[in-house]
Design an enzyme around this catalytic site. Structure first.
Site, PDB file in Angstrom:
ATOM      1  N   LYS A  71      26.958 -49.587 -30.489  1.00 44.14           N
ATOM      2  CA  LYS A  71      25.918 -48.678 -30.988  1.00 44.14           C
ATOM      3  C   LYS A  71      25.350 -47.766 -29.913  1.00 44.14           C
ATOM      4  CE  LYS A  71      24.252 -51.268 -34.989  1.00 44.14           C
ATOM      5  NZ  LYS A  71      23.059 -51.878 -35.636  1.00 44.14           N
ATOM      6  N   ASP A 107      19.197 -48.202 -39.633  1.00 43.77           N
ATOM      7  CA  ASP A 107      18.688 -49.582 -39.600  1.00 43.77           C
ATOM      8  C   ASP A 107      17.195 -49.640 -39.937  1.00 43.77           C
ATOM      9  OD1 ASP A 107      21.079 -50.818 -39.004  1.00 43.77           O
ATOM     10  OD2 ASP A 107      20.770 -50.772 -36.841  1.00 43.77           O
TER      11      ASP A 107
END
Length: 277
Positions: A71, A107
């Site tokens: 990420k 997220d």
């Protein structure tokens, strides 16, 4: 599923990646919405991410999700970032547009959408446990929705660095946070504590200072009912598990790649709950 020259392609990159439930969910949505699309797992070793992303973009993929351990590198490799991704310091949802990589982080939005679906009001003081990438995404999203955010992490320096990166927030000493729980309207476990059902903390004791009206959320979804959530339920607190976050954060990516915004409906929950059982 029939794949032809018009099939829209997307996937999830990770190392390892076989544990990801994202292919199950996205391909389910493709069937439900009759989208000519396919979503595939893409195991990419550390050090190979840039080559993989550029190659997938050149091969006609619409985009990918990025999971551990890529990420933060994905964030650095993006040609363009949404403000949400900048705040989170990570990119988990990428779109390929004319050879450019556009990064977003869903997220935090997925986490807050899941809270709203469980009638948790996003206001007051929120305590986030952890200082990693997930904690940053969650804390940023909560701040953007008006919550006063407190961070507690076993390594205090990481919590301090997180608050500095966010530009707001308050650090609590790890040993201090249970005594401050009575001030909070929301407690979030953004660590891996409890993953796999391991009992890593005496949650029942740690939650004793919580007051009526406290909501307790866990980003861990394996198991769905973590030791923290079980202890919170015994105290009578509202609980929110991590499965809804997984589903809610996936919706924006599906819309970007396949042109439809799917619902976080009961069928989606049942599909993943059965797979996790």
């Amino acid at each position: 599923m029939t794949i032809d020259g018009k099939t829209r392609l997307a996937g999830v990159i990770g190392w390892p990646v076989e544990h990801s439930r994202s292919p199950l969910l996205h391909n389910h949505w493709c069937r439900v919405h009759q989208v000519n699309g396919a979503y595939v797992p893409l195991p990419v070793a550390p050090g190979r991410l840039e080559a993989a992303l550029r190659g997938l973009a050149a091969a006609g993929f619409r985009g990918v999700n990025v999971t551990i351990p890529h990420k933060e590198e994905a964030f650095r490799l993006c040609d363009e970032l949404t403000e949400t991704a900048r705040r989170a310091g990570a990119a988990n949802t990428l779109r390929f547009v004319e050879g450019r990589i556009i990064g977003d982080c869903t997220d935090g939005t997925g986490f807050c959408d899941n809270l709203a679906a469980h009638d948790v009001r996003l206001e007051g003081q929120a305590l986030v446990l952890g200082a990693g990438g997930a904690a940053r995404a969650v804390a940023a999203a909560l701040q953007d929705r008006g919550c006063e955010v407190f961070i507690a992490n076993r390594t205090a320096a990481r919590a301090e660095a997180l608050v500095q990166a966010l530009g707001a927030g308050t650090v609590l000493d790890w040993a201090e946070w249970p005594d401050r729980l009575g001030e909070m309207s929301l407690l979030v476990n953004a660590t891996s504590l409890g993953m796999g059902g391991r009992e890593d903390m005496d949650w029942a004791t740690l939650l004793q200072a919580g007051q009526a009206g406290l909501s307790v959320a866990d980003i861990v979804y394996t198991p769905r009912q973590t030791p923290l959530l079980k202890a919170a339920q015994k105290h009578g607190f509202r609980t929110v598990d991590g499965l809804g976050m997984l589903i809610c954060q996936a919706r924006a990516g599906f819309q970007a790649w396949f042109g439809v915004l799917p619902e976080a409906d009961e069928a989606s929950f049942d599909l993943l709950a059965q797979d996790l059982a």
